[in-house]
Scaffold this active site. Structure first.
Site, mmCIF file in Angstrom:
data_model
loop_
_atom_site.group_PDB
_atom_site.id
_atom_site.type_symbol
_atom_site.label_atom_id
_atom_site.label_comp_id
_atom_site.label_asym_id
_atom_site.label_seq_id
_atom_site.Cartn_x
_atom_site.Cartn_y
_atom_site.Cartn_z
ATOM 1 N N GLY A 10 43.182 39.524 33.975
ATOM 2 C CA GLY A 10 43.024 38.269 34.714
ATOM 3 C C GLY A 10 44.166 38.059 35.679
ATOM 4 O O GLY A 10 44.602 36.930 35.916
ATOM 5 N N ALA A 11 44.647 39.152 36.268
ATOM 6 C CA ALA A 11 45.866 39.116 37.096
ATOM 7 C C ALA A 11 45.722 38.262 38.340
ATOM 8 O O ALA A 11 46.726 37.811 38.898
ATOM 9 C CB ALA A 11 46.273 40.532 37.487
ATOM 10 N N ASP A 14 43.924 31.796 38.093
ATOM 11 C CA ASP A 14 44.772 30.636 38.361
ATOM 12 C C ASP A 14 46.015 30.623 37.478
ATOM 13 O O ASP A 14 47.124 30.379 37.951
ATOM 14 C CB ASP A 14 43.947 29.358 38.140
ATOM 15 N N ARG A 44 38.613 43.052 37.414
ATOM 16 C CA ARG A 44 37.378 43.834 37.578
ATOM 17 C C ARG A 44 37.511 44.800 38.746
ATOM 18 O O ARG A 44 36.997 45.922 38.707
ATOM 19 C CB ARG A 44 36.183 42.909 37.779
ATOM 20 N N HIS A 219 45.889 22.112 22.139
ATOM 21 C CA HIS A 219 47.201 21.549 22.425
ATOM 22 C C HIS A 219 47.544 20.345 21.554
ATOM 23 O O HIS A 219 48.606 20.293 20.921
ATOM 24 C CB HIS A 219 47.276 21.106 23.891
ATOM 25 N N LYS A 305 40.652 13.944 32.321
ATOM 26 C CA LYS A 305 40.819 14.299 33.727
ATOM 27 C C LYS A 305 40.654 13.057 34.602
ATOM 28 O O LYS A 305 39.974 12.102 34.240
ATOM 29 C CB LYS A 305 39.765 15.341 34.126
#
Length: 437
Positions: A10-11, A14, A44, A219, A305
């Site tokens: 997932g480099a 975000d 990918r 969390h 949110k």
């Protein structure tokens, strides 16, 4: 620290852009990375080196970009083996899984099939760890096919925050506070993490996960564990996580009667959101720890949110004194922690108002930890990455903790309350406001 090959899946995501690439750069600059290291960024399609364009040349040369998926791992294996050849015998591998929850099981299986999941590897798992108790158990079972439990680091960055660790330090390093830390002196505990931001491009993730799975079972419950746990016999990973697991086992199952769900107005207009979506973007939960220390004390958890203000606080509200002798404003003593990168601690007390009366008024005794100690801590992800290099599980979650929390969440997942609309920039549905007044 031993030499490491860091593989970041997932480099281009975000999290990697905001926290992981900058975090590694800062650890380099602070001298807290292994002396010998290679980094393989995986996606990918092979990511672009622009991700590390700001890095100094000598660090830039340590990075390789490669393609990898659950079905195709040949390039990954070749590049990881080449990195180990450069570092020599004894080097370890860290796999950082910054990927969607739905991809975790297949990618873990790929690491096993490819031969990369050897006994020198460590794997870092991003939350949520499953989406219910069955999926959490299945994910843990898949992990344990290829990795021993001491090779697995389930990361919850809230536990890497200095202020979260100050909850433990305040309790266990100061005789002043621990005697008050029980139902005889505490009226309620509030763990409050409202966010001003909306979805910020995460609509598809939220449609799949929702606020309760994203924030509360992870969390907020982990912070609750730090507040509610019994004192460990020593500050090591085994003893501390045993006490945290005991606190989770004492949690009363979460039900709709103790929960308020909300959805901000305009959520259904976001790209990727169903027009009839009932996904919650706000949760307020009243939790109960049914043991001798906490029986009858409500733990109020809130997050959402597009709310009025962004803050991250833990407040331990003490009972008011019996037979109050003083006039003036009645306000409880509150021990509060600001879960910021710059940790703030405060104790609200009542003091005499100067003048000819005996009236009292509330004020705060506060500490800015960085300023008081003239030192800067690490950002949460930086601290936790450094702990993985060292093999320290103190601030990571264990399989039994994860499964117990999903078990406590099961009744609420099966029968959630109806979502109530709330305006952007508000404090959520009106019914929840009183819990945090």
């Amino acid at each position: 620290m031993e030499p490491f090959v860091i593989v970041l899946f997932g480099a281009t995501g975000d999290l990697a852009r905001r926290k992981l690439w900058p975090g590694m750069q800062h650890l380099f600059e602070a001298g807290l990375m292994p002396d010998e290291v290679r980094i393989v960024g995986a996606g990918r399609e092979a990511p672009d080196h622009d991700l590390v364009a700001d890095w100094p040349k000598e660090l830039h040369e340590l990075v390789t970009m490669t393609s990898a998926s659950a079905d195709h791992h040949e390039d990954l294996v070749k590049d990881v083996q080449a990195a180990h050849a450069q570092l020599g015998d004894g080097s370890r591998t860290m796999f950082y899984m910054s990927i969607p929850p739905s991809a975790m099981t297949d990618m873990v299986d790929m690491l096993g099939r490819s031969g990369l999941a050897d006994d020198r590897a460590r794997i870092v798992m991003e939350k949520p760890f499953g989406h219910d108790v069955d999926s959490a158990k299945a994910l843990n079972a898949k992990l344990h096919e290829h990795f021993a439990e001491d090779q697995i680091f389930r990361i919850d960055h809230f536990l890497g925050k200095e202020a979260a660790q100050d909850v433990l330090a305040l309790r266990f390093a100061n005789r002043l506070f621990e005697p008050l830390w029980n139902r005889h002196h505490v009226a309620q505990v509030r763990i409050d993490v409202p966010e001003e931001l909306g979805l910020e491009g995460r609509a598809s993730f939220y449609e799949e996960t929702g606020c309760f799975r994203d924030m509360v079972v992870t969390h907020l419950c982990q912070v609750l564990g730090f507040v509610a746990m019994e004192p460990p016999s020593s500050l090591d990973a085994g003893h501390l996580r045993d006490r945290k697991a005991e606190a989770f086992a004492a949690l009363r199952p979460f039900t709709a009667e103790d929960a308020i769900y909300g959805q901000f107005e305009g959520y259904r207009d976001e790209d990727g959101v169903a027009k009839d979506s009932t996904v919650e973007t706000f949760v307020a939960l009243r939790a109960w720890v049914d043991n001798e220390r906490w029986r009858g004390v409500p733990f109020y958890l809130r997050t959402g949110k597009a709310m009025a203000q962004a803050k991250r606080t833990v407040e331990v509200v003490l009972r008011e004194p019996e037979g109050d002798l003083y006039d003036g404003e009645h306000a409880p003593n509150i021990i509060s922690f600001e879960l910021l990168d710059d940790p703030q601690l405060a104790v609200q007390v009542r003091v005499k108002v100067p003048g000819p009366t005996s009236a009292v008024a509330p004020t705060a005794l506060s500490v800015d930890v960085d300023r008081a100690l003239r030192t800067e801590g690490l950002e949460a992800y930086e601290r936790l990455l450094h702990d993985v290099f060292r093999g320290d599980h103190l601030l990571f979650t264990r399989a039994d903790e994860v499964e117990t929390l999903w078990e406590r969440a099961a009744p609420l997942l099966a029968d959630p309350p109806a979502v109530k609309p709330y305006k952007k920039g508000s404090w959520g549905p009106e019914e929840a406001v009183a819990w945090f007044s």
